[in-house]
Design a protein around this motif. Structure first.
Motif, PDB file in Angstrom:
ATOM      1  N   LEU A   1      41.355 -28.521   3.988  1.00  0.00           N
ATOM      2  CA  LEU A   1      40.501 -27.581   3.256  1.00  0.00           C
ATOM      3  C   LEU A   1      39.360 -27.056   4.103  1.00  0.00           C
ATOM      4  O   LEU A   1      38.958 -25.914   3.994  1.00  0.00           O
TER       5      LEU A   1
ATOM      6  N   VAL B   1      32.842 -26.597   2.918  1.00  0.00           N
ATOM      7  CA  VAL B   1      33.956 -25.729   2.532  1.00  0.00           C
ATOM      8  C   VAL B   1      33.391 -24.557   1.729  1.00  0.00           C
ATOM      9  O   VAL B   1      32.478 -24.751   0.919  1.00  0.00           O
TER      10      VAL B   1
ATOM     11  N   LEU C   1      33.984 -22.036  -1.176  1.00  0.00           N
ATOM     12  CA  LEU C   1      34.852 -21.884  -2.347  1.00  0.00           C
ATOM     13  C   LEU C   1      35.225 -20.408  -2.545  1.00  0.00           C
ATOM     14  O   LEU C   1      34.588 -19.527  -1.964  1.00  0.00           O
TER      15      LEU C   1
ATOM     16  N   GLN D   1      44.628 -23.571  -2.794  1.00  0.00           N
ATOM     17  CA  GLN D   1      43.840 -22.462  -3.333  1.00  0.00           C
ATOM     18  C   GLN D   1      43.487 -22.749  -4.791  1.00  0.00           C
ATOM     19  O   GLN D   1      42.358 -22.574  -5.228  1.00  0.00           O
TER      20      GLN D   1
ATOM     21  N   LEU E   1      40.678 -25.265  -4.958  1.00  0.00           N
ATOM     22  CA  LEU E   1      39.357 -24.697  -4.675  1.00  0.00           C
ATOM     23  C   LEU E   1      38.843 -23.901  -5.873  1.00  0.00           C
ATOM     24  O   LEU E   1      37.665 -23.952  -6.221  1.00  0.00           O
TER      25      LEU E   1
ATOM     26  N   ASP F   1      35.463 -24.665  -8.058  1.00  0.00           N
ATOM     27  CA  ASP F   1      34.513 -23.597  -8.357  1.00  0.00           C
ATOM     28  C   ASP F   1      34.207 -23.561  -9.849  1.00  0.00           C
ATOM     29  O   ASP F   1      33.047 -23.523 -10.267  1.00  0.00           O
TER      30      ASP F   1
ATOM     31  N   TRP G   1      42.576 -18.728  -0.266  1.00  0.00           N
ATOM     32  CA  TRP G   1      42.450 -19.755   0.763  1.00  0.00           C
ATOM     33  C   TRP G   1      43.550 -19.557   1.793  1.00  0.00           C
ATOM     34  O   TRP G   1      44.681 -19.239   1.456  1.00  0.00           O
TER      35      TRP G   1
END
Ligand SMILES: Nc1nc2c(ncn2[C@@H]2O[C@H](COP(=O)(O)OP(=O)(O)OP(=O)(O)O)[C@@H](O)[C@H]2O)c(=O)[nH]1
Ligand SMILES: [Mg+2]
Length: 560
Positions: A302, A324, A326, A521, A524, A528, A546
């Motif tokens: 990630l 990372v 988001l 993806q 993530l 979020d 992503w």
């Protein structure tokens, strides 16, 4: 009535012979009155192993004189379990633990995992099978059987070899794998606490300090407050002195760990203050899960960074943070944490509290589950228990995201994943069980696998009902309670387990493969959403997909 001992032979790759012997039905096995219970009769199981049975390849220059005699490197003792799949899972884990212990690494291992030399003889004992025989780990009958197996496969007399039980082994692994001062301190604290409950006076070979692997126990205290007294030859004053020294060292370690905690708290506060790119607090997402579930691989993939990942258990001991971005554009920190394992004493968890503070303080938890694990349900439950033990709030547990990782390994027929766990847990058909007939009292080494006298039976019962008032209580363990209480607490435990599982079954989940990138993806986006459920996200940023950090869309380069 005979008390059962079953032996299970498995093999390590490339080391040939690993025996697994069950001295008593484990408190972790189902209760005796359960339909799944282990019958109180002697039996032998020989399980076929996924590991190769070929002798280890000799290196150039190795002394060839012993090549005709091929001796086992590891001797694993594992209480019997049903169904056979559960036993196999436990056995694999024990072998993996034994394989995970080696000299402290620098950055990464130079050779392949299975090509590494193993330590000498190691006996891995399930901590539940605790014994009042602190010097030998087992009662006389069991010891005789173990010795018989060892002597049958090795010409020299065994048991003069390093012996580790499961907890001791895990502590050794932690110590070997810890890279930071904090990690080392925590491992030493765990070792001390463990030593205090089991060993009192150690004769350390070669003057090297050890956590048990090379220590020869020369005396041991009886268990619990009432205790059964000392093994003859031990002076009480000496034991008290030993205990005092341990306590003093513990105090010192705790104070050093406290300093580390303070520093970590300051760092955390600074992290929050400086916030993300758009001025908000920088949220931390702790990635938790059973050891080997794929946490580090997932965080690496990630974040596009390189974190050590490996098939070894407890590859990660020191927590690591990686940032990372988001889909919303928000920057968060992913915290890769130490993995959990079943049947660990509470104190061991507490000894790693400083590390696990990251988890407690995190804004969100991501629970990584190895969806290909045969004992997935148990692993899942273990993680939840540890999280509860270390003080993670109920709210946070409810809000936790579950990641079912390694879906690339899932078999096609297991497509209907949502009911797979329950099916696994109830597949206790006799057909699967490899226990052989009760009257089979000797294995192929002609080793007696039953407890043949009432004295042995008492010893086994002692093993099972030992006074555990020293606080080394593991999940599902009846501790020092009577047999009835143990059964009851076992039932309570199972009820709790069910409740706990159903309580959190509703947590949001996503299927991923940290290796192929599938589901990342989605993960993530879910993070979020969980972090800012009410915030309207900017469309252009939200739509950003992503991408694998290095290379093409198919297949992600994963460090090894
Ligand atoms: N096939 C497959 N293998 C994976 C996946 N994720 C991780 N692995 C492998 O699983 C093994 C363990 O991965 P790690 O990332 O070290 O697991 P961990 O949870 O960090 O383990 P500990 O640090 O020991 O607690 C490694 O050999 C990885 O390559 C996946 O999605 N699919
Ligand atoms: Mg890891």
């Amino acid at each position: 009535m005979f008390r059962a001992i079953s032996t299970v032979r498995a093999q390590l790759r490339p080391f040939p012979q690993t025996l697994t012997l069950s001295p008593i039905p484990s408190p972790f096995a189902l209760p005796l009155d359960s339909p799944h219970s282990v019958p109180p009769i002697p039996s032998i199981s020989i399980l076929s192993s996924p590991f190769t049975s070929t002798p280890p390849r000799r290196r150039q220059g190795d002394d060839d004189s012993s090549s005709s005699h091929w001796s086992p490197k590891v001797f694993v003792v594992q209480p019997r379990l049903r169904p056979a799949t559960a036993l196999q899972a436990k056995l694999d884990e024990a072998l993996n633990l034994a394989n995970s212990l080696e000299e402290q690494r620098d950055v990464s291992y130079g050779t392949e995992f299975f090509k590494k030399e193993l330590p000498g003889h190691v006996v891995v004992q399930n901590p539940a099978a605790r014994s009042t025989h602190a010097d030998t780990y087992f009662g006389k009958g069991t010891l005789k059987t173990v010795k018989c197996h060892l002597n049958a496969v090795e010409s020299e007399h065994a048991w003069g070899k390093p012996v580790l039980d499961r907890v001791g082994l895990i502590i050794e692994i932690f110590h070997a794998h810890a890279q930071t001062k904090e990690g080392k301190l925590q491992a030493e604290l765990a070792a001390l606490m463990y030593k205090r409950t089991r060993l009192v006076r150690l004769r350390v070979s070669g003057g090297r300090s050890t956590f048990g692997g090379e220590a020869e126990v020369v005396s041991a205290r009886g268990r619990g407050s009432g205790g059964r007294g000392f093994i003859s030859g031990a002076g009480e004053t000496e034991l008290q002195l030993q205990r005092r020294r341990i306590l003093e060292r513990r105090k010192q370690l705790l104070s050093e760990i406290e300093d580390v905690r303070r520093t970590r708290a300051l760092q955390r506060a600074a992290r929050k203050r400086h916030g993300g790119s758009r001025g908000q607090d920088m949220a931390t997402v702790a990635v938790v899960g059973y050891t080997n579930a794929g946490k580090s691989t997932l965080v690496s993939t990630l974040s596009g960074s390189h974190l050590y990942s490996d098939d070894r258990l407890f590859a990660t001991v020191d927590p690591k943070l990686r940032s990372v971005v988001l889909p919303s554009g928000r920057k968060v920190l992913l915290s890769d944490t130490v993995g959990f394992i079943s049947e660990l004493p509470v104190q061991l968890v507490e000894a790693f509290h400083a590390t696990l503070e990251e988890v407690v303080e995190a804004d969100l938890l991501v629970h990584v589950v190895d969806s290909s694990a045969p004992n997935l349900d148990e692993q899942w439950d273990t993680v939840l228990q540890v999280l509860e033990q270390i003080g993670v709030s109920e709210e946070k547990l409810q809000n936790m995201i579950e990641v079912r990782n390694k879906i690339d390994l899932e078999k096609e027929e297991m497509g209907a994943d949502d009911c797979g766990e329950e099916n696994e847990a109830s597949s206790d058909s006799g057909a699967e069980d490899n226990d052989t007939a009760p009257e089979q009292l000797h294995d192929e080494n002609n080793c007696n696998v039953s407890l043949s006298s009432s004295q042995d039976l008492e010893e086994a019962m002692d093993d099972e009902q030992c006074d555990c008032s020293d606080g080394w209580v593991s999940p599902g363990d009846g501790g020092g309670a009577s047999k009835d209480q143990q059964k009851k607490s076992s039932k309570d435990w199972k009820m709790m387990r069910k409740d706990s599982i159903s309580q959190y079954k509703s947590v949001a989940h996503v299927k991923t493969s940290a290796v192929t990138g599938v589901g990342l993806q989605e993960l993530l986006e879910l993070i979020d959403k969980k972090l800012e459920p009410q915030k309207v996200l900017e469309r252009d940023v939200f739509d950003r997909k992503w991408r694998p950090p290095r290379g093409e869309d198919t297949g992600i380069a994963v460090e090894q």
